[in-house]
Design an enzyme around this catalytic site. Structure first.
Site, PDB file in Angstrom:
ATOM      1  CE  LYS A 134      12.003  12.325 -16.421  1.00  0.00           C
ATOM      2  NZ  LYS A 134      12.169  11.488 -15.209  1.00  0.00           N
ATOM      3  N   PRO A 137      -3.277   7.808  12.093  1.00  0.00           N
ATOM      4  CG  PRO A 137      -2.757   9.656  13.394  1.00  0.00           C
ATOM      5  CD  PRO A 137      -2.948   8.177  13.468  1.00  0.00           C
ATOM      6  NE  ARG A 157       4.840   7.498  -8.134  1.00  0.00           N
ATOM      7  CZ  ARG A 157       5.868   7.254  -8.956  1.00  0.00           C
ATOM      8  NH1 ARG A 157       5.933   6.123  -9.651  1.00  0.00           N
ATOM      9  NH2 ARG A 157       6.822   8.145  -9.112  1.00  0.00           N
ATOM     10  CB  CYS A 197       9.545   3.144 -16.265  1.00  0.00           C
ATOM     11  SG  CYS A 197       9.047   4.513 -15.194  1.00  0.00           S
ATOM     12  NE  ARG A 201      15.563   8.299 -19.581  1.00  0.00           N
ATOM     13  CZ  ARG A 201      14.886   8.223 -18.438  1.00  0.00           C
ATOM     14  NH1 ARG A 201      14.012   9.169 -18.120  1.00  0.00           N
ATOM     15  NH2 ARG A 201      15.083   7.219 -17.618  1.00  0.00           N
ATOM     16  CG  HIS A 256       4.664   2.238 -14.479  1.00  0.00           C
ATOM     17  ND1 HIS A 256       4.674   2.201 -13.092  1.00  0.00           N
ATOM     18  CD2 HIS A 256       5.712   3.018 -14.838  1.00  0.00           C
ATOM     19  CE1 HIS A 256       5.697   2.934 -12.652  1.00  0.00           C
ATOM     20  NE2 HIS A 256       6.338   3.428 -13.684  1.00  0.00           N
ATOM     21  CB  THR A 304      23.346  -1.080  -3.446  1.00  0.00           C
ATOM     22  OG1 THR A 304      23.515   0.341  -3.630  1.00  0.00           O
ATOM     23  CG2 THR A 304      24.710  -1.718  -3.246  1.00  0.00           C
ATOM     24  CB  ALA A 339      14.853  -0.472  -6.893  1.00  0.00           C
TER      25      ALA A 339
END
Lengths: 345, 345
Positions: free
Chosen positions: B223, B184, B245, B132, B103, B252, B15, B17
């Site tokens: 990573k 805000p 981000r 990713c 990993r 990305h 369920t 993403a």
């Protein structure tokens, strides 16, 4: 400022995004003004702009506009500067030019006050303000350059849309509303207004600022490379830049890798940055404190954080540098230069 | 796929993403399924998910869920993988794990099919899918590594909020609406859900993805550094990463500086990239063509552009690498590994 002398000042491009900030700074910092003149293109002439307790009517800039003007701050585009600044300078006006017109001219000092204010004394009437993305980087790196020397800089930028003018801000906000409503997004200006291909900036990252050269770099990237060498007065300095527009309104962020010429202690780097003029160190990872574009907006300083030693090269370190691109990146750097003149005249 | 054999397949985290994308890919690519099982936390159990012409009810994942399962794709968080993957593997299930749990475990192959698919044969029941931001970078650099060798990589990322889960997408869109309305903005999740300090992501750039380590790098940055060395099987490879981000939903982007071990011709670099599996070269500056996150969304490939020779180091070049972080960066890489097993079993 405490100064007996007052000056006749002209702001060229008074109705633009940078001009607006220049006027606000002249007001807030009580620049010692005798007479103040707002100049623009004929299209914007007639506009009234409030300055302290009065309204000043914007006049169309012409070669005759600069008679008796001591200091003129130009931010009306490269073509206007190319046409009018030499005329003004020939008449005795000190021209502080925020455009690309004279930056790489060997006769024209390219000045970031924290880095090379002494260069202004070499002026022949015109002093150039560097590109926004260059200014904040050299301001932050100067204390490290002076202490350790710098051999190499690799920078990737995260640049705000306000760097492309107020129409680019409007476009980014409009596209954001379109995308949030699930409607088609219609690119109209970015990445480069004068080029045919347009790309969505809302919720995107565009790796193009200004036109491409044959070497695969953009003008913006070459500005960072060439202006940094000129400001640091070091042709041997290796600079590589990738300039990217992101959906931020104000504040350029930069991820910078720097190779120093000597070994360093990280604590000394931090204290050099913390003590440097115009620099604010915001670097507390454990408290999640680092510079952010939204928090740099409206501030005059350059903010530096994410200061960390490279894991491979013991003479390299990584930094995150953020500043308001319309202020330190443009208007404030120009007004700083004007203040220096006022104080040293 | 043309294959007589069929397999019992389980999707753990069905369920989420990434799970949603895995299920879509198994469907679209007609994965040779005998029986299909959707597993989740007890909270999401009972949900029905459409797969081809039927609804499959999601079951709570337990140690008993994997009896008779040939291939399980895990993307339900590191804790679930740590608990259940070793049990499933001991029972004979091939576990393809999309989390950080295994990993860097020396017993566990870390696989990007375009780079090191042969590693899967060393598995002891678990194969790890890299982070990713690592996957797209190593996929793009592999053809250059094989031809010239690579000594150094310096990468700055422009990462989409979907990498932090669907709640982070919701937060970014909500904040964007708040800011556009002049209200805000209330940060609630980003940069890291489990940490106390929250920052605005809408119209901002946050130089923090995951927690900070004592060396000043974040987990996300480490990573990229450690996984790249493991996947390339080269401990001498120097990698420096700054992970940021930005307000992008999917895709990305990465600004990558690479030092090769040999001299190169730019045209050969371009043709190696154009011919590489899973790579699409989008590199025509004069036509303003380069990879964009919005255009990579929903695509399986990794897009590479802004390919240019460094101006100082003749063995260095600069690249702009973009891919859909939920697809090649997660679900698609995992399904590619599953397909390899199905074809080679």
């Amino acid at each position: 400022m405490s100064n007996e002398k007052t000056f006749n000042v002209a702001v060229v491009g008074a109705t633009g995004a940078v001009g607006e900030q220049i006027i606000r700074l002249l007001d807030e910092r009580n620049f010692p003004i005798k007479e103040l003149k707002f100049l623009s293109s004929p299209r914007s002439a007639g506009t009234k702009i409030r300055f302290k307790d009065r309204d000043i009517t914007v006049e169309a800039a012409t070669p005759d506009s600069f008679k008796g003007v001591d200091i003129a701050l130009f931010s009306a585009g490269g073509d206007v500067s190319k046409e009018l600044a030499p005329i003004a300078a020939a008449g005795g006006t000190i021209c502080i030019d925020n455009t690309n017109a004279f930056r790489m001219d060997p006769q024209t000092p390219l000045v970031v006050p924290e880095v090379n204010i002494e260069e202004v004394h070499k002026h022949k009437g015109i002093i150039a303000n560097p590109n926004c993305s260059t200014i904040q980087m050299v301001a932050a790196l100067k204390p490290l350059y002076d202490r350790f020397g710098i051999s190499k800089i690799i920078v990737s930028t995260y640049q705000a849309v306000s760097g492309a003018g107020s129409k680019a801000i409007d476009e980014m906000l409009r596209q954001s509303r379109e995308a949030l409503a699930g409607n088609p997004v219609n690119p109209d200006i970015l990445p480069v207004g004068s080029l045919p291909v347009k790309h969505q900036i809302a919720f995107n990252a565009i790796p193009q600022i200004d036109k491409f050269l044959d070497n695969g770099f953009t003008n913006e990237e070459m500005k960072m490379i060439n202006e940094t060498k000129k400001i640091m007065n070091d042709e041997s300095l290796e600079v590589t830049a990738t300039c990217v527009r992101i959906p931020v309104v104000y504040g350029h962020s930069e991820s910078v890798y720097v190779e120093l010429k000597e070994d360093f202690e990280l604590e000394e780097v931090r204290s050099l940055l913390a003590d440097a003029p115009g620099i604010v160190l915001v670097d507390n990872p454990q408290e999640q404190q680092y510079p952010l574009a939204t928090e740099a907006t409206g501030k005059l300083e350059t903010f530096v954080g994410r200061v960390r030693r490279d894991l491979h090269n013991k003479r390299a370190l990584n930094l995150w540098i953020v500043s308001d691109n319309l202020l330190k990146g443009a208007a404030w750097n120009a007004v700083q230069i004007a203040e220096y003149f006022a104080q040293n005249k």
